[in-house]
Design an enzyme around this catalytic site. Sequence first.
Site, PDB file in Angstrom:
ATOM      1  N   GLU A 145       0.849  -1.196   0.000  1.00  0.00           N
ATOM      2  CA  GLU A 145       0.000   0.000   0.000  1.00  0.00           C
ATOM      3  C   GLU A 145       0.881   1.242   0.000  1.00  0.00           C
ATOM      4  O   GLU A 145       1.863   1.293   0.729  1.00  0.00           O
ATOM      5  CB  GLU A 145      -0.891  -0.031   1.249  1.00  0.00           C
ATOM      6  CG  GLU A 145      -1.751   1.183   1.422  1.00  0.00           C
ATOM      7  CD  GLU A 145      -2.703   1.400   0.253  1.00  0.00           C
ATOM      8  OE1 GLU A 145      -3.443   0.470  -0.108  1.00  0.00           O
ATOM      9  OE2 GLU A 145      -2.695   2.513  -0.303  1.00  0.00           O
ATOM     10  N   PHE A 146       0.490   2.245  -0.778  1.00  0.00           N
ATOM     11  CA  PHE A 146       1.300   3.468  -0.890  1.00  0.00           C
ATOM     12  C   PHE A 146       0.589   4.702  -0.351  1.00  0.00           C
ATOM     13  O   PHE A 146       1.056   5.817  -0.556  1.00  0.00           O
ATOM     14  CB  PHE A 146       1.692   3.696  -2.358  1.00  0.00           C
ATOM     15  CG  PHE A 146       2.485   2.559  -2.927  1.00  0.00           C
ATOM     16  CD1 PHE A 146       3.861   2.496  -2.757  1.00  0.00           C
ATOM     17  CD2 PHE A 146       1.858   1.522  -3.612  1.00  0.00           C
ATOM     18  CE1 PHE A 146       4.603   1.436  -3.257  1.00  0.00           C
ATOM     19  CE2 PHE A 146       2.592   0.454  -4.121  1.00  0.00           C
ATOM     20  CZ  PHE A 146       3.960   0.407  -3.937  1.00  0.00           C
ATOM     21  N   CYS A 174       5.746   5.046   9.485  1.00  0.00           N
ATOM     22  CA  CYS A 174       6.267   4.332   8.307  1.00  0.00           C
ATOM     23  C   CYS A 174       7.699   4.719   7.936  1.00  0.00           C
ATOM     24  O   CYS A 174       8.594   3.880   7.975  1.00  0.00           O
ATOM     25  CB  CYS A 174       5.347   4.567   7.110  1.00  0.00           C
ATOM     26  SG  CYS A 174       3.738   3.789   7.337  1.00  0.00           S
TER      27      CYS A 174
HETATM   28  N1  LIG Z   1      -0.123   4.021   8.157  1.00  0.00           N
HETATM   29  C1  LIG Z   1       0.177   4.207   6.889  1.00  0.00           C
HETATM   30  O1  LIG Z   1       0.063   5.302   6.347  1.00  0.00           O
HETATM   31  C2  LIG Z   1       0.659   3.036   6.048  1.00  0.00           C
HETATM   32  C3  LIG Z   1       0.752   3.205   4.661  1.00  0.00           C
HETATM   33  C4  LIG Z   1       1.230   2.147   3.892  1.00  0.00           C
HETATM   34  C5  LIG Z   1       1.643   0.990   4.515  1.00  0.00           C
HETATM   35  N2  LIG Z   1       1.576   0.877   5.868  1.00  0.00           N
HETATM   36  C6  LIG Z   1       2.006  -0.363   6.487  1.00  0.00           C
HETATM   37  O2  LIG Z   1       0.842  -1.028   6.926  1.00  0.00           O
HETATM   38  C7  LIG Z   1       1.108  -1.783   8.111  1.00  0.00           C
HETATM   39  C8  LIG Z   1       0.150  -1.348   9.201  1.00  0.00           C
HETATM   40  O3  LIG Z   1       0.409  -0.003   9.495  1.00  0.00           O
HETATM   41  P1  LIG Z   1      -0.602   0.867  10.359  1.00  0.00           P
HETATM   42  O4  LIG Z   1      -0.067   2.235  10.360  1.00  0.00           O
HETATM   43  O5  LIG Z   1      -1.983   0.621   9.904  1.00  0.00           O
HETATM   44  O6  LIG Z   1      -0.382   0.187  11.806  1.00  0.00           O
HETATM   45  P2  LIG Z   1      -1.358   0.224  13.054  1.00  0.00           P
HETATM   46  O7  LIG Z   1      -0.530  -0.087  14.232  1.00  0.00           O
HETATM   47  O8  LIG Z   1      -2.159   1.484  13.021  1.00  0.00           O
HETATM   48  O9  LIG Z   1      -2.388  -0.982  12.785  1.00  0.00           O
HETATM   49  C9  LIG Z   1      -2.087  -2.322  12.991  1.00  0.00           C
HETATM   50  C10 LIG Z   1      -3.338  -3.001  13.537  1.00  0.00           C
HETATM   51  O10 LIG Z   1      -3.154  -4.411  13.536  1.00  0.00           O
HETATM   52  C11 LIG Z   1      -3.773  -4.928  14.708  1.00  0.00           C
HETATM   53  N3  LIG Z   1      -3.243  -6.279  14.967  1.00  0.00           N
HETATM   54  C12 LIG Z   1      -2.068  -6.628  15.543  1.00  0.00           C
HETATM   55  N4  LIG Z   1      -1.914  -7.964  15.534  1.00  0.00           N
HETATM   56  C13 LIG Z   1      -3.037  -8.460  14.948  1.00  0.00           C
HETATM   57  C14 LIG Z   1      -3.467  -9.768  14.614  1.00  0.00           C
HETATM   58  N5  LIG Z   1      -2.725 -10.831  14.887  1.00  0.00           N
HETATM   59  N6  LIG Z   1      -4.662  -9.918  14.000  1.00  0.00           N
HETATM   60  C15 LIG Z   1      -5.439  -8.842  13.712  1.00  0.00           C
HETATM   61  N7  LIG Z   1      -5.078  -7.587  14.006  1.00  0.00           N
HETATM   62  C16 LIG Z   1      -3.893  -7.402  14.608  1.00  0.00           C
HETATM   63  C17 LIG Z   1      -3.471  -3.899  15.778  1.00  0.00           C
HETATM   64  O11 LIG Z   1      -4.333  -4.011  16.881  1.00  0.00           O
HETATM   65  C18 LIG Z   1      -3.662  -2.608  14.975  1.00  0.00           C
HETATM   66  O12 LIG Z   1      -5.001  -2.146  15.063  1.00  0.00           O
HETATM   67  C19 LIG Z   1       2.577  -1.527   8.434  1.00  0.00           C
HETATM   68  O13 LIG Z   1       3.351  -2.531   7.846  1.00  0.00           O
HETATM   69  C20 LIG Z   1       2.846  -0.205   7.733  1.00  0.00           C
HETATM   70  O14 LIG Z   1       4.205  -0.031   7.424  1.00  0.00           O
HETATM   71  C21 LIG Z   1       1.070   1.868   6.649  1.00  0.00           C
END
Ligand SMILES: NC(=O)c1ccc[n+]([C@@H]2O[C@H](COP(=O)([O-])OP(=O)(O)OC[C@H]3O[C@@H](n4cnc5c(N)ncnc54)[C@H](O)[C@@H]3O)[C@@H](O)[C@H]2O)c1
Length: 430
Positions: free
Chosen positions: A153-154, A269
Amino acid sequence: MKISVLGIGYLGYVHAAYLAAIGHEVIGIDTDAARISFLHRGELPFQEAGLAQLQLQAGKRLQFSTDYRDAATAQAHFICVGTPQLPNGAGMDLKQLQECVDALLPHLTGRHVIFGKSTVPPGTTASLYRRMQKQLCSGESAVADIHLAWNPEFLSEGNAVFDSRYPQRLVIGALAGEAGDIARACAREIYAAQIAAGVPVVETNWESAELIKLSANAFLATKLSFMQGVAQLAEGTGADIAAITTALGLDSRIGQQYLHAGIGFGGGCLPKDLQAFIDLAQQANAPEVANLGRSVADLNSGRLKAVIGQALAANAGSLKGVQVAILGAAFKPGTNDCRESPGLLLAAELQLLGAEVRIWDPLLKDLPQLITELPHALNGAQLAITATAHDELLQANPHELMEFPAKPVLIDANRCLDTAKWVAAGWRLL
Ligand SMILES: NC(=O)c1ccc[n+]([C@@H]2O[C@H](COP(=O)([O-])OP(=O)(O)OC[C@H]3O[C@@H](n4cnc5c(N)ncnc54)[C@H](O)[C@@H]3O)[C@@H](O)[C@H]2O)c1
């Protein structure tokens, strides 16, 4: 299509809501029970432009649960769990990913496509695949026909809803040949509307999909830090970084985005993905690449050190008891995410040096220790430091704000203000 989204954080919530808004039946699963009950009440989990409207469009097609059994009827599953940096700084912690597939697999029968969306280092998909095969062969799981693909995802926080609706490309990493056909076809069905609208699709293997995302973030971090470097050179020569930024950005080979030499990058990120890029370079025995990444990180942290130096110099080398207002806690405007926020890092450093710090942020209404009104935050302050370029700050009237601080002294650490206007109003800019 019936789809499950596993991990309903910043990425997962927006992705789930987007998929439901375009007509899919989506179940969002998260192990955080408090988060799920919050979402059951129909509340928005964070601030993003257009999120309320997206949630409205998603309507009842978007459901939430903490129970992985509720994902079993979905045909496709998106893994959106976190991949934080390990506490010792050595690589990404992939535990949430492993727990996620371990929890999902026992409930699946028949054909399923699992898409990874989290950001991961190359080799992760292959190792998850081996883990899944082992589980499927051991009889711990029901007999299921599983296809695994990586679909990074970007989206950019602050613009997440727009980026979800109108991505600049879709990347699908799957096995070559027939082995990957089912996953590719499934992705094309899910994203049919975007593909029909002309969004380019890059079909590739797992490792490329993983490295595309990691290098995209490492590149954005490099672009930002490069401009910190240019800003340092500009300061030494009397050149104007704002004019340089504008002129560079007008070059279509360079582009305007991620060119701002502000207070430095933060968030959930860029810092961790840059570190994963450095780790990968070390493992690949590519010291020059690792050094490039380290310079990017050093330039970034150097900005905060320089701001602290300015604050100390303006207070005869001691910040003990100095009333400092940090203007912004979110790591960037348009979001209330304050993970690895430069403003909060700065506040913590200044506090360690004895400063009395108060923090203003209009979007962080849920944190009682933060102040949401700018005049209130500036009241009695001896030094104000910009951290987040929130609209409320950019549009503030420096004349009207003059009456609140004890000393109208300002460090525009984010280089986001029309400083001439603030100086004309009587503020002393350091
Ligand atoms: N935030 C962004 O803008 C963004 C953009 C692109 C990619 N990413 C990538 O996406 C991923 C998630 O990022 P985020 O910012 O959403 O993180 P986040 O911490 O906001 O969300 C992660 C979620 O996963 C849940 N979780 C943990 N273990 C779990 C499990 N076993 N089963 C179900 N749920 C579980 C947590 O409770 C949390 O709600 C990362 O790898 C990040 O690098 C994030």
